[in-house]
Design a protein around this motif. Structure first.
Motif, PDB file in Angstrom:
ATOM      1  N   TYR A 280      47.436 -47.273  40.179  1.00  0.00           N
ATOM      2  CA  TYR A 280      46.272 -47.060  39.315  1.00  0.00           C
ATOM      3  C   TYR A 280      46.685 -46.917  37.848  1.00  0.00           C
ATOM      4  O   TYR A 280      45.876 -46.543  37.007  1.00  0.00           O
ATOM      5  N   GLY A 281      47.960 -47.195  37.584  1.00  0.00           N
ATOM      6  CA  GLY A 281      48.442 -47.081  36.211  1.00  0.00           C
ATOM      7  C   GLY A 281      48.425 -48.426  35.519  1.00  0.00           C
ATOM      8  O   GLY A 281      47.540 -49.258  35.745  1.00  0.00           O
ATOM      9  N   LEU A 282      49.436 -48.664  34.692  1.00  0.00           N
ATOM     10  CA  LEU A 282      49.447 -49.843  33.837  1.00  0.00           C
ATOM     11  C   LEU A 282      50.442 -50.903  34.262  1.00  0.00           C
ATOM     12  O   LEU A 282      50.266 -52.078  33.963  1.00  0.00           O
ATOM     13  N   ASP A 283      51.493 -50.508  34.936  1.00  0.00           N
ATOM     14  CA  ASP A 283      52.622 -51.420  35.113  1.00  0.00           C
ATOM     15  C   ASP A 283      53.157 -51.433  36.535  1.00  0.00           C
ATOM     16  O   ASP A 283      54.108 -50.723  36.860  1.00  0.00           O
ATOM     17  N   PHE A 284      52.574 -52.261  37.365  1.00  0.00           N
ATOM     18  CA  PHE A 284      53.100 -52.421  38.717  1.00  0.00           C
ATOM     19  C   PHE A 284      52.584 -53.754  39.231  1.00  0.00           C
ATOM     20  O   PHE A 284      51.388 -54.014  39.197  1.00  0.00           O
ATOM     21  N   TYR A 285      53.499 -54.609  39.722  1.00  0.00           N
ATOM     22  CA  TYR A 285      53.066 -55.937  40.146  1.00  0.00           C
ATOM     23  C   TYR A 285      54.087 -56.539  41.105  1.00  0.00           C
ATOM     24  O   TYR A 285      55.275 -56.213  41.071  1.00  0.00           O
ATOM     25  N   ALA A 286      53.604 -57.442  41.946  1.00  0.00           N
ATOM     26  CA  ALA A 286      54.448 -58.299  42.788  1.00  0.00           C
ATOM     27  C   ALA A 286      55.466 -57.548  43.657  1.00  0.00           C
ATOM     28  O   ALA A 286      56.613 -57.964  43.769  1.00  0.00           O
ATOM     29  N   PRO A 287      55.066 -56.449  44.312  1.00  0.00           N
ATOM     30  CA  PRO A 287      56.058 -55.686  45.070  1.00  0.00           C
ATOM     31  C   PRO A 287      56.555 -56.409  46.315  1.00  0.00           C
ATOM     32  O   PRO A 287      55.873 -57.284  46.857  1.00  0.00           O
ATOM     33  N   GLN A 288      57.743 -56.026  46.754  1.00  0.00           N
ATOM     34  CA  GLN A 288      58.294 -56.459  48.040  1.00  0.00           C
ATOM     35  C   GLN A 288      58.751 -55.205  48.778  1.00  0.00           C
ATOM     36  O   GLN A 288      59.065 -54.199  48.149  1.00  0.00           O
ATOM     37  N   VAL A 413      37.996 -37.659  37.258  1.00  0.00           N
ATOM     38  CA  VAL A 413      38.721 -38.773  36.648  1.00  0.00           C
ATOM     39  C   VAL A 413      40.100 -38.328  36.140  1.00  0.00           C
ATOM     40  O   VAL A 413      40.237 -37.348  35.411  1.00  0.00           O
ATOM     41  N   LEU A 414      41.097 -39.082  36.591  1.00  0.00           N
ATOM     42  CA  LEU A 414      42.467 -38.882  36.136  1.00  0.00           C
ATOM     43  C   LEU A 414      42.783 -40.032  35.192  1.00  0.00           C
ATOM     44  O   LEU A 414      42.412 -41.179  35.462  1.00  0.00           O
ATOM     45  N   ARG A 415      43.497 -39.738  34.102  1.00  0.00           N
ATOM     46  CA  ARG A 415      43.671 -40.780  33.107  1.00  0.00           C
ATOM     47  C   ARG A 415      45.098 -40.769  32.562  1.00  0.00           C
ATOM     48  O   ARG A 415      45.611 -39.724  32.174  1.00  0.00           O
ATOM     49  N   ILE A 416      45.696 -41.945  32.556  1.00  0.00           N
ATOM     50  CA  ILE A 416      47.011 -42.067  31.923  1.00  0.00           C
ATOM     51  C   ILE A 416      46.809 -42.724  30.575  1.00  0.00           C
ATOM     52  O   ILE A 416      46.008 -43.652  30.440  1.00  0.00           O
ATOM     53  N   ASP A 417      47.504 -42.223  29.567  1.00  0.00           N
ATOM     54  CA  ASP A 417      47.271 -42.695  28.206  1.00  0.00           C
ATOM     55  C   ASP A 417      48.597 -42.739  27.431  1.00  0.00           C
ATOM     56  O   ASP A 417      49.217 -41.717  27.166  1.00  0.00           O
ATOM     57  N   ARG A 418      49.012 -43.956  27.083  1.00  0.00           N
ATOM     58  CA  ARG A 418      50.251 -44.086  26.313  1.00  0.00           C
ATOM     59  C   ARG A 418      49.962 -44.666  24.925  1.00  0.00           C
ATOM     60  O   ARG A 418      50.831 -45.288  24.309  1.00  0.00           O
ATOM     61  N   LYS A 419      48.747 -44.453  24.469  1.00  0.00           N
ATOM     62  CA  LYS A 419      48.360 -44.974  23.161  1.00  0.00           C
ATOM     63  C   LYS A 419      49.311 -44.495  22.056  1.00  0.00           C
ATOM     64  O   LYS A 419      49.637 -45.236  21.134  1.00  0.00           O
ATOM     65  N   PHE A 420      49.770 -43.258  22.199  1.00  0.00           N
ATOM     66  CA  PHE A 420      50.636 -42.695  21.150  1.00  0.00           C
ATOM     67  C   PHE A 420      52.107 -42.693  21.568  1.00  0.00           C
ATOM     68  O   PHE A 420      52.864 -41.824  21.176  1.00  0.00           O
ATOM     69  N   SER A 421      52.486 -43.671  22.397  1.00  0.00           N
ATOM     70  CA  SER A 421      53.858 -43.663  22.913  1.00  0.00           C
ATOM     71  C   SER A 421      54.830 -44.426  22.025  1.00  0.00           C
ATOM     72  O   SER A 421      56.011 -44.504  22.337  1.00  0.00           O
ATOM     73  N   GLY A 422      54.326 -45.008  20.944  1.00  0.00           N
ATOM     74  CA  GLY A 422      55.221 -45.764  20.071  1.00  0.00           C
ATOM     75  C   GLY A 422      55.030 -47.262  20.202  1.00  0.00           C
ATOM     76  O   GLY A 422      55.704 -48.042  19.530  1.00  0.00           O
ATOM     77  N   SER A 423      54.102 -47.687  21.054  1.00  0.00           N
ATOM     78  CA  SER A 423      53.833 -49.111  21.198  1.00  0.00           C
ATOM     79  C   SER A 423      53.180 -49.643  19.921  1.00  0.00           C
ATOM     80  O   SER A 423      52.298 -49.015  19.361  1.00  0.00           O
ATOM     81  N   ARG A 424      53.619 -50.784  19.472  1.00  0.00           N
ATOM     82  CA  ARG A 424      53.054 -51.383  18.252  1.00  0.00           C
ATOM     83  C   ARG A 424      52.196 -52.600  18.584  1.00  0.00           C
ATOM     84  O   ARG A 424      51.977 -53.463  17.741  1.00  0.00           O
ATOM     85  N   ARG A 425      51.782 -52.728  19.829  1.00  0.00           N
ATOM     86  CA  ARG A 425      50.976 -53.874  20.227  1.00  0.00           C
ATOM     87  C   ARG A 425      49.626 -53.424  20.766  1.00  0.00           C
ATOM     88  O   ARG A 425      49.517 -52.332  21.323  1.00  0.00           O
ATOM     89  N   GLY A 426      48.658 -54.332  20.620  1.00  0.00           N
ATOM     90  CA  GLY A 426      47.308 -54.010  21.091  1.00  0.00           C
ATOM     91  C   GLY A 426      47.108 -54.291  22.565  1.00  0.00           C
ATOM     92  O   GLY A 426      46.050 -54.773  22.966  1.00  0.00           O
ATOM     93  N   ILE A 427      48.135 -54.017  23.373  1.00  0.00           N
ATOM     94  CA  ILE A 427      47.960 -54.181  24.820  1.00  0.00           C
ATOM     95  C   ILE A 427      47.190 -52.976  25.354  1.00  0.00           C
ATOM     96  O   ILE A 427      46.941 -52.016  24.628  1.00  0.00           O
ATOM     97  N   ILE A 428      46.847 -53.020  26.625  1.00  0.00           N
ATOM     98  CA  ILE A 428      46.121 -51.887  27.217  1.00  0.00           C
ATOM     99  C   ILE A 428      47.052 -50.684  27.303  1.00  0.00           C
ATOM    100  O   ILE A 428      48.194 -50.803  27.747  1.00  0.00           O
ATOM    101  N   HIS A 429      46.552 -49.534  26.892  1.00  0.00           N
ATOM    102  CA  HIS A 429      47.385 -48.328  26.913  1.00  0.00           C
ATOM    103  C   HIS A 429      46.815 -47.216  27.772  1.00  0.00           C
ATOM    104  O   HIS A 429      47.441 -46.168  27.922  1.00  0.00           O
ATOM    105  N   GLN A 430      45.602 -47.413  28.277  1.00  0.00           N
ATOM    106  CA  GLN A 430      44.984 -46.332  29.045  1.00  0.00           C
ATOM    107  C   GLN A 430      44.410 -46.889  30.334  1.00  0.00           C
ATOM    108  O   GLN A 430      43.939 -48.021  30.368  1.00  0.00           O
ATOM    109  N   ARG A 431      44.412 -46.054  31.343  1.00  0.00           N
ATOM    110  CA  ARG A 431      43.713 -46.461  32.557  1.00  0.00           C
ATOM    111  C   ARG A 431      43.277 -45.215  33.319  1.00  0.00           C
ATOM    112  O   ARG A 431      43.924 -44.183  33.231  1.00  0.00           O
ATOM    113  N   ARG A 432      42.158 -45.342  34.014  1.00  0.00           N
ATOM    114  CA  ARG A 432      41.600 -44.187  34.715  1.00  0.00           C
ATOM    115  C   ARG A 432      41.551 -44.453  36.214  1.00  0.00           C
ATOM    116  O   ARG A 432      41.436 -45.598  36.639  1.00  0.00           O
ATOM    117  N   SER A 433      41.645 -43.389  36.988  1.00  0.00           N
ATOM    118  CA  SER A 433      41.428 -43.528  38.428  1.00  0.00           C
ATOM    119  C   SER A 433      40.571 -42.364  38.890  1.00  0.00           C
ATOM    120  O   SER A 433      40.446 -41.343  38.208  1.00  0.00           O
TER     121      SER A 433
END
Ligand code: FRU
Length: 497
Positions: A280-288, A413-433
């Motif tokens: 339910y976060g931002l970075d997980f894909y294609a597991p084996q 609602v639980l929310r992860i937020d890395r908006k202030f993590s030092g990222s300099r790109r307009g990618i998605i930084h928050q997600r809720r579950s």
């Protein structure tokens, strides 16, 4: 003699990969030898070791013609890079060796199945990438491509199946000793489907039928299938492109989920009973996943997502990392995920634990900090007549940066937020579950490994994963309550090898 494509990659990674300081990488998560990594491939137990191959472009920090990088491990937490296993050097895979899986053959050799991509020129001068399934056989270090590759091509597709999207073979041994292969494909409606093939020798394959089709539900093209039993259910794991959000279960874009039900090997049909998201976060894909020698189902995913790829900072020479190995169990019809238990051995001797009551405040606790952390926090309402409004943990924090996990019990609602993590790109930084609870009770286990956080909720009911680019000196942790909160905490630093 001219250096081959594989020799060149091996020379390059050894020279440049070994210059990356150990502290510039995650401690417990596999990162590429050098350059770019995406999906896990050929995750296996072979010849007394765990093997992980991965989608790999050693020459840059971006996706490029895919190789299969290779690493081995004894504990799934510390990985040792070995020479790249496959390079795009044959006429049928010159545009890339895409994702696939591995199996041990009766003669003790390891067989890799992968997707070979080759570029076909069209009448109008443009090119399209055609995908085919291929085989390579080796000894855990060196692999030779089968002389009759490819083993599956467009002629093996059902009617309407697109030859441009035919990939990610998953091989496994069936009940009757036959080999089974799942491959994903796009049908004429743009939807994804999983196809089943069978073979006596893993070299000559016959089409059986469609295991599952998405009918434009749960994304469009499906990628990277995995299939295994867990408890008394069969699980079909898929990663999907172009998903639509469904409540807070699925979000827009790339997502990874499990279909829970039954697989009938004879008909090749998967009957779905339920489904769930796997992260339910931002970075997980294609597991084996694999079955460990002691019988645990362990899954590892790419700890990134095509929608959230951020260019790495200028002085970093690796891009992409794998998730922690997660042990899977079934509970109340749901897949639970927890960090592999071997991680407990790396908890440091000093532990900070205790109970605190917070009322509209931000608390910092002596000794609770770090970028190598295993911390469990139990939270509940401090006042049952007036349940708290919000509780948050801020970590990887300094005066400028932080990432947070926050819970609002009134909205569940639980929310992860890395908006202030030092990222300099307009990618998605928050997600809720959505997390169901009683009186604001929630348990959060955070594993921080330098450039990532994985948050295991309520003993593995959900996971929220995020890759972080935050500079390592941002290592404070604080707890923020709005309302009255009772908090139990147990914090360990994780030990470096
Ligand atoms: C998934 C994927 C696979 C493909 C590979 C290419 O992330 O798109 O379907 O095989 O990456 O690198």
């Amino acid at each position: 003699m001219k250096e081959t494509v594989l020799e060149k990659a091996r020379r390059f990674e050894e020279k440049h990969g070994n210059q990356i300081p150990k502290e510039a990488r995650p401690e417990f998560h596999l990162s590429p030898y050098v350059g770019w990594m995406n999906d896990p491939n050929g995750f296996s137990w072979y010849d007394g070791k765990y093997h992980m191959f991965y989608q790999y472009h050693p020459y840059s920090m971006q996706w490029g013609p895919m190789h299969w990088g290779h690493a081995v491990s004894e504990d799934l937490l510390h990985w040792h890079h070995v020479p790249v296993a496959l390079a795009p050097d044959a006429p049928y895979d010159e545009a890339g060796c895409f994702s696939g899986t591995a199996i041990t053959m009766p003669d003790g050799k390891q067989l890799l199945v992968y997707t070979g991509v080759h570029r076909e020129e069209q009448e109008d001068g443009t090119t399209v990438d055609i995908q085919k399934q291929c085989v390579a056989i080796g000894d855990g270090l060196n692999y030779e491509k089968y002389e009759k590759n490819p083993v599956l091509t467009k002629k093996d597709l059902p009617k309407g199946g697109r030859k441009e999207d035919f990939r990610d073979p998953k091989i496994f041994r069936g009940e009757n000793g036959l080999y089974n292969m799942l491959a994903v494909n796009r049908d004429e409606t743009e939807g994804g489907q999983v196809l089943l093939y069978k073979s006596k020798d893993a070299l000559q394959w016959n089409y059986v039928g469609k295991v599952a089709e998405n009918h434009n539900r749960l994304g469009l093209m499906w990628e990277c299938p995995d299939l295994f039993s867990l408890g008394d259910k069969d699980i079909l794991v898929l990663s999907a492109q172009e998903m639509l959000p469904e409540g807070l279960e699925f979000h827009n874009g790339f997502g990874t989920f499990a279909l829970i039900g039954n697989f009938d090997e004879k008909t090749g049909k998967f009957t779905e009973e339920s489904f769930q998201s796997l992260d339910y976060g931002l970075d997980f894909y294609a597991p084996q996943s694999i079955l460990t020698p002691d019988g645990r189902r362990v899954m590892i995913g790419w700890m990134q997502n095509w929608d959230t790829v951020a260019p790495p900072q200028s002085n970093v020479y690796w891009a992409g990392q794998m998730s922690l190995p997660r042990e899977l169990t079934m509970k109340n019809g749901r897949i639970y995920q927890n960090p592999i238990r071997e991680l407990l051995e790396y908890r440091s001797e000093e532990k900070v634990s205790g109970e605190w009551e917070l009322l509209d405040e931000e608390l910092e606790i002596h000794g609770v900090d770090g970028r190598l952390v295993d911390m469990t926090v139990d939270v509940e309402a401090g006042d049952l007549s007036e349940i708290y409004h919000r509780f948050a943990i801020q970590f990887a924090k300094n005066d400028r940066f932080y990432t947070s996990i926050s819970f609002r019990p009134k909205e569940s609602v639980l929310r992860i937020d890395r908006k202030f993590s030092g990222s300099r790109r307009g990618i998605i930084h928050q997600r809720r579950s959505r997390v169901e609870h009683e009186n604001g009770k929630i348990r959060l286990r955070l594993i921080i490994d330098r450039y990532s956080v994985e948050i295991f909720v309520n003993d593995g009911e959900q996971v929220l994963t995020a890759a972080l680019q935050t500079q390592l000196d941002a290592d404070r942790i604080t707890f923020v309550a709005s309302g009255k909160v009772k908090m139990k905490l147990c914090h360990y630093h994780l030990k470096e090898e």
